[in-house]
Scaffold this motif. Sequence first.
Motif: not given
Length: 478
Positions: A301-324
């Motif tokens: 949904a946010y156009g991120l790279q699935p192959q973002g490496g070890p930081g993946l969850i730290f770069m995706t979940l906060p987006i959701a937390f920031g919006q809900m």
Amino acid sequence: MADFPDNGRKMTKDNGIPMATRRTSVHGEWSSRFAFILAATGSAVGLGNIWRFPYLTGENGGGAFVLVYMLCVLGIGVPIMMAEIMLGRRGRQSPINTMRTLAQEEGRSPSWQYLGWMGMTAGFLILSFYSVVAGWTLAYVFRTASGVFTGATADGVQSIFSSLIADPERLLAWHTFFMVMTTMVVSRGVKSGLEQAVRFLMPALFLLLLLMVGYAMNTGAYDQAIDYLFKPDFSKVTGQVVLSAMGQAFFSLSLGMGAIMIYGSYLSHTASITRMTFIIALMDTSVALLAGLAIFPLVFAYGLQPQGGPGLIFMTLPIAFGQMPGGAVFGSAFFLLLVFAAWTSSISLMEPIVTWLVENKRMTRVKASTLAGGAIWLFGIGSLLSFNLWSEYKLFNKTFFDLTDYVTSNVMLPLGGLLIAVFAVWRMSAESSRSELGLSDGFGYRVWRFLVRYLAPVAIILVLIQVTGILAWVTGRS
Ligand code: PFF
């Protein structure tokens, strides 16, 4: 757990198992079977499910990796977990001493104790980088609570993560904090505290993950994520993908290094190993899949790279937390639960080392845990520097962190699992394994024996020697 004041070799009443093979653990026994399930699930469910599984799925192209991973859990992981618990319960000591005792009892070479040594080393190495990632998670508890993610864009969230890992001092502080926490619990013994913590932790983590999946369903990219995770694209299956999937199965189930063996050594003789193994594997796999379902819709949904490496969850979940609505509270609760999940896994990574020091070096638990914790902490500094000062230093194109992770998960754990399988069915008599598993000579036992005798070892060996590489070589020559 109750403590037994004997030397670990106390014989108990015969229940169909020869008297000579029954012993109790000097370190005690779980208060109930449920307690064992809780502790073993606590060991299995951790950063491996929520941090490592999604990022490896992304790096390895999605569905095909997930499918191979699940096949590995079922065909290799479950039978080897049964074997590992079985050996632990029969030996009732640290993995090294368990292997030495069982080898002696079955008239085999004392060299089998080296399996325990390798496991202890793997635990040491895994915990050294695991603690660094647990440190990131700790940092995120506070970061999310502070509200910095509120309304943040994908770019903003990424730069917050990048600035965290670029700062060795902050990473060191969090790594130190996490290691102190782990060492403190281990030094007090794997007691009811762990059982209580997991009893609350698992349902809470499950619930929060379900809520996250619910949120992800409304991002508009849910179908795309489902396709990505569950529609395997077989053209993406390479030897590397299979190796990573198998390594992840071992890592996630805590197999191949003695963690589950040591927990099995505290298990009562009447408990059914088969049933427990299935429950643990089911819970572990469900948490990993839920994490995937929560994260990948956000990625797309946010156009991120699935192959973002070890930081993946730290770069995706906060987006959701920031919006809900209430995301700051909800998000920090999520990261806090993840810290606890990492903590219950870390305890099991350290436990084999500590029990060995207590048994063989006659140290107190406190001294043993402090020594082990200190050494692991020191080694972990190499991993935390891999993201900043040492990021340019590479061996086989891998940083210190990547290399430690790769060697332990993809080589040491599968090799440990292979040796456990070989010992359990090729070196131990069928009578011993059957009676310890508490199975009759029926269908269930035969299936287990077949899987551990042939399927698991052959699959592990083939994957370890990189089946496709060899096939390419063979086909290239013909
Ligand atoms: N299974 C843990 C996780 O998934 O986070 C990590 C782990 C614990 C690996 C214990 C190996 C182990 F022996």
